[in-house]
Design a protein around this motif. Structure first.
Motif, PDB file in Angstrom:
ATOM      1  N   ARG A  27       0.841  -1.196   0.000  1.00  0.00           N
ATOM      2  CA  ARG A  27       0.000   0.000   0.000  1.00  0.00           C
ATOM      3  C   ARG A  27       0.869   1.237   0.000  1.00  0.00           C
ATOM      4  NH1 ARG A  27      -4.768  -2.686   2.885  1.00  0.00           N
ATOM      5  NH2 ARG A  27      -5.953  -3.195   1.034  1.00  0.00           N
ATOM      6  N   TYR A  54       3.052   0.688   3.632  1.00  0.00           N
ATOM      7  CA  TYR A  54       3.164  -0.623   4.280  1.00  0.00           C
ATOM      8  C   TYR A  54       2.973  -1.762   3.287  1.00  0.00           C
ATOM      9  CZ  TYR A  54      -2.035  -0.532   4.823  1.00  0.00           C
ATOM     10  OH  TYR A  54      -3.404  -0.458   4.639  1.00  0.00           O
ATOM     11  N   VAL A  56       1.898  -6.124   3.261  1.00  0.00           N
ATOM     12  CA  VAL A  56       1.317  -7.248   4.004  1.00  0.00           C
ATOM     13  C   VAL A  56       1.665  -8.525   3.243  1.00  0.00           C
ATOM     14  CG1 VAL A  56      -0.767  -8.277   4.986  1.00  0.00           C
ATOM     15  CG2 VAL A  56      -0.629  -5.788   4.720  1.00  0.00           C
ATOM     16  N   SER A  71      -0.450 -13.209   8.752  1.00  0.00           N
ATOM     17  CA  SER A  71       0.302 -12.350   7.838  1.00  0.00           C
ATOM     18  C   SER A  71       1.281 -11.500   8.622  1.00  0.00           C
ATOM     19  CB  SER A  71      -0.654 -11.452   7.046  1.00  0.00           C
ATOM     20  OG  SER A  71      -1.444 -10.696   7.936  1.00  0.00           O
ATOM     21  N   THR A  73       2.749  -7.726   8.625  1.00  0.00           N
ATOM     22  CA  THR A  73       2.576  -6.365   8.123  1.00  0.00           C
ATOM     23  C   THR A  73       3.813  -5.562   8.509  1.00  0.00           C
ATOM     24  OG1 THR A  73       0.186  -6.496   8.351  1.00  0.00           O
ATOM     25  CG2 THR A  73       1.122  -4.288   8.239  1.00  0.00           C
ATOM     26  N   THR A  87      -1.831   1.851   8.905  1.00  0.00           N
ATOM     27  CA  THR A  87      -2.634   1.039   7.985  1.00  0.00           C
ATOM     28  C   THR A  87      -3.986   1.716   7.766  1.00  0.00           C
ATOM     29  OG1 THR A  87      -3.582  -0.267   9.790  1.00  0.00           O
ATOM     30  CG2 THR A  87      -1.545  -1.116   8.771  1.00  0.00           C
ATOM     31  N   GLY A  89      -6.897   0.426   8.321  1.00  0.00           N
ATOM     32  CA  GLY A  89      -7.765   0.115   9.459  1.00  0.00           C
ATOM     33  C   GLY A  89      -9.093  -0.440   8.965  1.00  0.00           C
ATOM     34  N   HIS A  90      -9.623  -1.378   9.709  1.00  0.00           N
ATOM     35  CA  HIS A  90     -10.875  -2.020   9.294  1.00  0.00           C
ATOM     36  C   HIS A  90     -11.608  -2.602  10.495  1.00  0.00           C
ATOM     37  CE1 HIS A  90      -7.777  -5.205   9.286  1.00  0.00           C
ATOM     38  NE2 HIS A  90      -8.753  -5.976   9.746  1.00  0.00           N
ATOM     39  N   GLU A  98      -8.967 -10.847  16.991  1.00  0.00           N
ATOM     40  CA  GLU A  98      -7.719 -11.025  16.241  1.00  0.00           C
ATOM     41  C   GLU A  98      -6.560 -10.815  17.210  1.00  0.00           C
ATOM     42  OE1 GLU A  98      -7.694  -8.677  12.685  1.00  0.00           O
ATOM     43  OE2 GLU A  98      -5.662  -9.249  12.106  1.00  0.00           O
ATOM     44  N   TYR A 100      -2.286  -9.772  17.402  1.00  0.00           N
ATOM     45  CA  TYR A 100      -1.077  -9.277  16.768  1.00  0.00           C
ATOM     46  C   TYR A 100       0.092  -9.568  17.701  1.00  0.00           C
ATOM     47  CZ  TYR A 100      -3.745  -6.174  13.528  1.00  0.00           C
ATOM     48  OH  TYR A 100      -4.567  -5.649  12.563  1.00  0.00           O
ATOM     49  N   HIS A 136      -9.675  -1.767  14.011  1.00  0.00           N
ATOM     50  CA  HIS A 136      -8.262  -1.688  14.370  1.00  0.00           C
ATOM     51  C   HIS A 136      -7.411  -1.111  13.250  1.00  0.00           C
ATOM     52  CE1 HIS A 136      -9.802  -5.633  13.324  1.00  0.00           C
ATOM     53  NE2 HIS A 136      -8.686  -5.888  12.674  1.00  0.00           N
ATOM     54  N   PHE A 148       4.742  -6.664  12.457  1.00  0.00           N
ATOM     55  CA  PHE A 148       4.004  -7.512  13.395  1.00  0.00           C
ATOM     56  C   PHE A 148       3.346  -8.671  12.664  1.00  0.00           C
ATOM     57  CE2 PHE A 148       1.001  -4.324  11.880  1.00  0.00           C
ATOM     58  CZ  PHE A 148      -0.186  -5.022  11.707  1.00  0.00           C
ATOM     59  N   ALA A 150       0.029 -10.996  12.400  1.00  0.00           N
ATOM     60  CA  ALA A 150      -1.405 -10.983  12.693  1.00  0.00           C
ATOM     61  C   ALA A 150      -1.954 -12.390  12.504  1.00  0.00           C
ATOM     62  CB  ALA A 150      -2.133 -10.019  11.758  1.00  0.00           C
ATOM     63  N   TYR A 152      -5.787 -14.279  12.487  1.00  0.00           N
ATOM     64  CA  TYR A 152      -7.205 -13.900  12.491  1.00  0.00           C
ATOM     65  C   TYR A 152      -8.066 -14.978  11.856  1.00  0.00           C
ATOM     66  CZ  TYR A 152      -5.641 -12.510   7.809  1.00  0.00           C
ATOM     67  OH  TYR A 152      -5.071 -12.506   6.560  1.00  0.00           O
ATOM     68  N   HIS A 158     -12.684  -7.797   5.858  1.00  0.00           N
ATOM     69  CA  HIS A 158     -12.155  -6.445   6.078  1.00  0.00           C
ATOM     70  C   HIS A 158     -13.217  -5.437   5.672  1.00  0.00           C
ATOM     71  CE1 HIS A 158      -8.510  -8.902   5.461  1.00  0.00           C
ATOM     72  NE2 HIS A 158      -7.930  -8.062   6.289  1.00  0.00           N
ATOM     73  N   TYR A 160     -13.629  -1.842   5.321  1.00  0.00           N
ATOM     74  CA  TYR A 160     -12.914  -0.563   5.322  1.00  0.00           C
ATOM     75  C   TYR A 160     -13.894   0.610   5.388  1.00  0.00           C
ATOM     76  CZ  TYR A 160      -8.861  -3.382   4.078  1.00  0.00           C
ATOM     77  OH  TYR A 160      -7.859  -4.326   4.088  1.00  0.00           O
TER      78      TYR A 160
HETATM   79  C1  M6P Z   1      -2.904  -7.139   9.579  1.00  0.00           C
HETATM   80  C2  M6P Z   1      -4.197  -7.907   9.516  1.00  0.00           C
HETATM   81  C3  M6P Z   1      -4.635  -7.973   8.081  1.00  0.00           C
HETATM   82  C4  M6P Z   1      -4.695  -6.577   7.475  1.00  0.00           C
HETATM   83  C5  M6P Z   1      -3.355  -5.872   7.619  1.00  0.00           C
HETATM   84  C6  M6P Z   1      -3.317  -4.440   7.094  1.00  0.00           C
HETATM   85  O1  M6P Z   1      -1.932  -7.896   8.929  1.00  0.00           O
HETATM   86  O2  M6P Z   1      -5.164  -7.267  10.309  1.00  0.00           O
HETATM   87  O3  M6P Z   1      -5.895  -8.612   8.025  1.00  0.00           O
HETATM   88  O4  M6P Z   1      -5.084  -6.624   6.120  1.00  0.00           O
HETATM   89  O5  M6P Z   1      -3.013  -5.847   8.992  1.00  0.00           O
HETATM   90  O6  M6P Z   1      -4.354  -3.663   7.630  1.00  0.00           O
HETATM   91  P1  M6P Z   1      -5.503  -3.051   6.687  1.00  0.00           P
HETATM   92  O7  M6P Z   1      -6.203  -4.215   6.034  1.00  0.00           O
HETATM   93  O8  M6P Z   1      -6.390  -2.311   7.639  1.00  0.00           O
HETATM   94  O9  M6P Z   1      -4.850  -2.176   5.698  1.00  0.00           O
END
Ligand code: M6P
Ligand code: ZN
Length: 187
Positions: A27, A54, A56, A71, A73, A87, A89-90, A98, A100, A136, A148, A150, A152, A158, A160
């Protein structure tokens, strides 16, 4: 698709990669429209160097019901008009939890349940728990990449749009001494 078999996944601490690996996503600033307080500064950065904010990297475990994907990140260090890089966030549509695990660098998890905001400091070795129903967002509050793990539920999904609609309660800015300063979301 064939059933997923038991597998060992090698995590490389230096490269922050998984092997075998599944999908990776990157991203950049151009993917983060409307998320930073200073949208004009974000748009200018996207139109210029358009830095990677970032990445992932997922394991091959699929995002499917009953599976437990994971995953890594990695958020780059940086700020946009003082707001730490983060990030999108979602929220999880069905409010699954979840976890981390912070691996390297320093960061935080900003969580919002629609009423309350929570902030967890994440240092290598910290396990952050995201309870059901808390949107988050992860933030790099340091000067090195923050990475980190994750883990889940595969069916978590997700959402958004939830974050666009409700915000995150607060935002994390770099304070005068370099540490994170939380400010009201719309201030
Ligand atoms: C973590 C997890 C993933 C998430 C990623 C990035 O690895 O929570 O599921 O996709 O963070 O966060 P976001 O999807 O909010 O960009
Ligand atoms: Zn999540």
């Amino acid at each position: 698709t064939p059933p997923i078999m038991p597998m060992a996944i090698r995590f490389d601490h230096e490269q922050l990669t998984l092997a075998p690996a599944g999908p990776t996503l990157t991203r950049r600033m151009s993917d983060l429209e409307g998320l930073f307080r200073d949208e004009a500064a974000r748009a200018a950065a996207a139109a210029g160097e358009n830095p990677v904010v970032y990445t992932v990297t997922s394991s091959p475990v699929p995002e499917a019901n009953r599976e437990l994907p994971q995953s890594i990140t990695t958020i780059m260090p940086g700020t946009t008009s003082g707001e730490f890089w983060m990030t999108k966030g979602h929220q999880h549509p069905d409010h699954q939890g979840e976890i981390y695990l912070a691996i390297t660098g320093r960061g935080g998890i900003l969580m919002f349940d629609g009423e309350q905001t929570s902030w967890l400091e994440m240092l290598p070795g910290t396990i952050g728990y995201i309870p059901p129903g808390w949107a988050h967002r992860s933030v790099n509050t340091g000067t090195e990449p923050y990475a980190f793990l994750a883990v889940y539920p595969g069916g978590a999904g997700h959402d958004y749009d939830w974050v666009v609609e409700h915000g995150m309660g607060k935002r994390a800015f770099r304070g005068p001494d370099g540490s994170a300063l939380l400010r009201p979301f719309a201030e």
